[in-house]
Design a protein around this motif. Structure first.
Motif, PDB file in Angstrom:
ATOM      1  N   ARG A   1      -1.794  17.766  -5.619  1.00 11.28           N
ATOM      2  CA  ARG A   1      -3.235  17.753  -5.946  1.00 11.28           C
ATOM      3  C   ARG A   1      -3.468  17.249  -7.370  1.00 11.28           C
ATOM      4  N   ASN A   2      -2.426  17.370  -8.216  1.00 12.00           N
ATOM      5  CA  ASN A   2      -2.566  16.912  -9.608  1.00 12.00           C
ATOM      6  C   ASN A   2      -2.262  15.426  -9.800  1.00 12.00           C
ATOM      7  N   THR A   3      -1.629  14.826  -8.829  1.00 14.30           N
ATOM      8  CA  THR A   3      -1.217  13.421  -8.984  1.00 14.30           C
ATOM      9  C   THR A   3      -1.899  12.552  -7.932  1.00 14.30           C
ATOM     10  N   LEU A   4      -1.527  12.822  -6.675  1.00 15.63           N
ATOM     11  CA  LEU A   4      -2.073  12.019  -5.589  1.00 15.63           C
ATOM     12  C   LEU A   4      -3.572  12.276  -5.392  1.00 15.63           C
ATOM     13  N   GLY A   5      -3.985  13.527  -5.648  1.00 19.48           N
ATOM     14  CA  GLY A   5      -5.395  13.901  -5.446  1.00 19.48           C
ATOM     15  C   GLY A   5      -6.344  12.951  -6.166  1.00 19.48           C
ATOM     16  N   PRO A   6      -6.248  12.866  -7.511  1.00 20.36           N
ATOM     17  CA  PRO A   6      -7.162  11.976  -8.246  1.00 20.36           C
ATOM     18  C   PRO A   6      -7.042  10.518  -7.803  1.00 20.36           C
ATOM     19  N   TRP A   7      -5.842  10.100  -7.466  1.00 16.57           N
ATOM     20  CA  TRP A   7      -5.648   8.704  -7.055  1.00 16.57           C
ATOM     21  C   TRP A   7      -6.355   8.421  -5.732  1.00 16.57           C
ATOM     22  N   LEU A   8      -6.238   9.377  -4.801  1.00 16.03           N
ATOM     23  CA  LEU A   8      -6.907   9.192  -3.499  1.00 16.03           C
ATOM     24  C   LEU A   8      -8.426   9.127  -3.696  1.00 16.03           C
ATOM     25  N   ASP A   9      -8.948   9.971  -4.590  1.00 20.64           N
ATOM     26  CA  ASP A   9     -10.394   9.936  -4.882  1.00 20.64           C
ATOM     27  C   ASP A   9     -10.780   8.547  -5.391  1.00 20.64           C
ATOM     28  N   GLN A  10      -9.970   8.074  -6.327  1.00 26.39           N
ATOM     29  CA  GLN A  10     -10.232   6.767  -6.937  1.00 26.39           C
ATOM     30  C   GLN A  10     -10.213   5.643  -5.897  1.00 26.39           C
ATOM     31  N   GLU A  11      -9.362   5.817  -4.892  1.00 23.75           N
ATOM     32  CA  GLU A  11      -9.259   4.795  -3.842  1.00 23.75           C
ATOM     33  C   GLU A  11     -10.343   4.944  -2.779  1.00 23.75           C
TER      34      GLU A  11
ATOM     35  N   ARG B   1       0.835  -1.196   0.000  1.00 22.82           N
ATOM     36  CA  ARG B   1       0.000   0.000   0.000  1.00 22.82           C
ATOM     37  C   ARG B   1       0.876   1.254   0.000  1.00 22.82           C
ATOM     38  N   LEU B   2       1.863   1.224   0.914  1.00 20.97           N
ATOM     39  CA  LEU B   2       2.776   2.368   1.036  1.00 20.97           C
ATOM     40  C   LEU B   2       3.513   2.586  -0.281  1.00 20.97           C
ATOM     41  N   SER B   3       3.944   1.498  -0.885  1.00 21.30           N
ATOM     42  CA  SER B   3       4.696   1.576  -2.130  1.00 21.30           C
ATOM     43  C   SER B   3       3.854   2.188  -3.258  1.00 21.30           C
ATOM     44  N   GLU B   4       2.611   1.737  -3.368  1.00 22.91           N
ATOM     45  CA  GLU B   4       1.701   2.282  -4.402  1.00 22.91           C
ATOM     46  C   GLU B   4       1.527   3.784  -4.211  1.00 22.91           C
ATOM     47  N   LEU B   5       1.250   4.140  -2.969  1.00 19.69           N
ATOM     48  CA  LEU B   5       0.986   5.534  -2.624  1.00 19.69           C
ATOM     49  C   LEU B   5       2.190   6.428  -2.941  1.00 19.69           C
ATOM     50  N   VAL B   6       3.364   5.961  -2.532  1.00 21.80           N
ATOM     51  CA  VAL B   6       4.571   6.769  -2.700  1.00 21.80           C
ATOM     52  C   VAL B   6       4.940   6.880  -4.188  1.00 21.80           C
ATOM     53  N   GLN B   7       4.673   5.805  -4.910  1.00 17.05           N
ATOM     54  CA  GLN B   7       4.951   5.839  -6.351  1.00 17.05           C
ATOM     55  C   GLN B   7       4.094   6.913  -7.040  1.00 17.05           C
ATOM     56  N   VAL B   8       2.823   6.952  -6.688  1.00 15.31           N
ATOM     57  CA  VAL B   8       1.942   7.969  -7.284  1.00 15.31           C
ATOM     58  C   VAL B   8       2.390   9.363  -6.828  1.00 15.31           C
ATOM     59  N   ALA B   9       2.653   9.516  -5.543  1.00 10.72           N
ATOM     60  CA  ALA B   9       3.013  10.834  -5.006  1.00 10.72           C
ATOM     61  C   ALA B   9       4.249  11.402  -5.709  1.00 10.72           C
TER      62      ALA B   9
ATOM     63  N   GLY C   1      -1.891   3.851   6.128  1.00 17.04           N
ATOM     64  CA  GLY C   1      -2.688   3.166   7.156  1.00 17.04           C
ATOM     65  C   GLY C   1      -4.169   3.498   6.989  1.00 17.04           C
ATOM     66  N   GLN C   2      -4.461   4.770   6.771  1.00 20.93           N
ATOM     67  CA  GLN C   2      -5.868   5.188   6.594  1.00 20.93           C
ATOM     68  C   GLN C   2      -6.451   4.572   5.332  1.00 20.93           C
ATOM     69  N   LEU C   3      -5.638   4.501   4.286  1.00 25.86           N
ATOM     70  CA  LEU C   3      -6.109   3.929   3.018  1.00 25.86           C
ATOM     71  C   LEU C   3      -6.446   2.463   3.170  1.00 25.86           C
ATOM     72  N   ASP C   4      -5.669   1.782   4.006  1.00 25.64           N
ATOM     73  CA  ASP C   4      -5.919   0.355   4.197  1.00 25.64           C
ATOM     74  C   ASP C   4      -7.274   0.140   4.839  1.00 25.64           C
ATOM     75  N   THR C   5      -7.647   1.067   5.725  1.00 32.53           N
ATOM     76  CA  THR C   5      -8.955   0.949   6.364  1.00 32.53           C
ATOM     77  C   THR C   5     -10.045   1.186   5.330  1.00 32.53           C
ATOM     78  N   THR C   6      -9.836   2.235   4.480  1.00 32.84           N
ATOM     79  CA  THR C   6     -10.826   2.495   3.431  1.00 32.84           C
ATOM     80  C   THR C   6     -10.850   1.322   2.459  1.00 32.84           C
ATOM     81  N   GLY C   7      -9.631   0.771   2.203  1.00 24.94           N
ATOM     82  CA  GLY C   7      -9.492  -0.315   1.235  1.00 24.94           C
ATOM     83  C   GLY C   7     -10.342  -1.523   1.592  1.00 24.94           C
ATOM     84  N   ASP C   8     -10.571  -1.733   2.923  1.00 26.13           N
ATOM     85  CA  ASP C   8     -11.370  -2.884   3.345  1.00 26.13           C
ATOM     86  C   ASP C   8     -12.797  -2.782   2.814  1.00 26.13           C
ATOM     87  N   LEU C   9     -13.239  -1.533   2.616  1.00 24.81           N
ATOM     88  CA  LEU C   9     -14.622  -1.329   2.200  1.00 24.81           C
ATOM     89  C   LEU C   9     -14.781  -1.469   0.694  1.00 24.81           C
TER      90      LEU C   9
END
Ligand code: SAM
Length: 262
Positions: A216-226, A199-207, A251-259
């Protein structure tokens, strides 16, 4: 017979006695240490390490070098690509109750994959001392806010304490590499945060995908998508965000990811 250095295995052999002594001093081997050397080559570091430890385990991919090393009864030689070595099993086999000590003048062409491979075994490791391309070491130890702070900094610093140990010039090797080198010490954190490294790796790669732009131009859309619904200041560049913040966000994304089905 003289060994001809193989470029495909990143072979640059250390020959400078004072550089070798400084690296071995930094490692500070103690009798009883369960030490593994990656890429022993012609044994520049292996010999002084063996003198102090009596026994060293080495992992060497080059068949000819491995055959030479097998003549030394103090060495346990594993002829293999280090990326295929299960350090969990090796640690068991070596009875490394205080954790493995892993060292090496790493082949620069595969140094990053080796660091990522070892990340999965950090719980079995006491410390790691590696010589790498200086630029890579600068990225490994960089703090948030500096121009060298990168994906590699985040992916290693959440798990290890990092120390820049010393510089080694190209003249200390044969053949001399075209780059400067440096030694880094990596000590696994005893209280590393509980994070899903994928998860961390995916996030950092996008960032870091467009490091000069605001996130906001890179991570922003990805976070919305997640499906991320928390708050995170995206009006910054990736290199301004601390390791702890990235870990927190993963860590927060992993919690959202469960849903969310993935
Ligand atoms: N330790 C020696 C020294 O300092 O002179 C040699 C260092 S040389 C930079 C890198 C060594 O790693 C070589 O012996 C090379 O054959 C070995 N090597 C390269 N790729 C490897 C891999 N994937 N797995 C294990 N050893 C590898």
């Amino acid at each position: 017979m003289k060994h001809i250095a193989r470029k495909r295995f990143g072979q640059n052999f250390l020959h400078d006695a004072s550089a070798i002594a400084a690296i071995v001093d930094a490692i500070a081997p103690k009798p009883g240490d369960a030490l593994v050397e990656i890429g022993p080559g012609l044994g520049a570091l292996t010999r002084p390490l063996c003198e102090q430890l009596g026994r060293v385990t080495v992992v060497e991919i080059d068949r000819d070098l491995a055959a030479r090393l097998r003549n030394d009864p103090q060495l346990q030689v594993i002829e293999s690509d280090v990326l295929r070595v299960d350090f969990e099993q090796l640690s068991e086999d070596m009875g490394a109750i205080n954790g493995l000590r892993i060292v090496g003048n790493l082949p620069y062409n595969v140094s990053t994959p080796i660091l990522f491979h070892l990340l999965g075994f950090a719980h079995r490791v006491r410390d790691q001392h590696f010589m790498l391309q200086k630029e890579v070491v600068q990225r490994m130890v960089a703090s948030a806010g500096s121009s060298e702070f990168s994906r590699l900094s985040v992916m290693l610093q959440w798990r290890y304490a990092m120390e820049y140990v010393l510089d080694v010039g190209p003249e200390c090797f044969d053949p001399a590499p075209r780059v400067n080198s440096a030694v880094v010490r990596m000590t696994p954190l005893t209280a590393a945060p509980d994070v899903n490294p994928k998860r961390l790796s995916e996030l950092v790669q996008v960032a870091f995908s467009q490091r000069r732009k605001l996130m906001r131009n890179t991570l922003g859309p990805w976070l919305d998508q997640e499906g991320f619904s928390g708050t995170f200041d995206l009006q910054r560049r990736a290199q301004e965000v601390s390791v702890a913040e990235y870990v927190g966000l993963a860590g927060q994304l992993d919690t959202t990811g469960d849903l969310k089905p993935r």
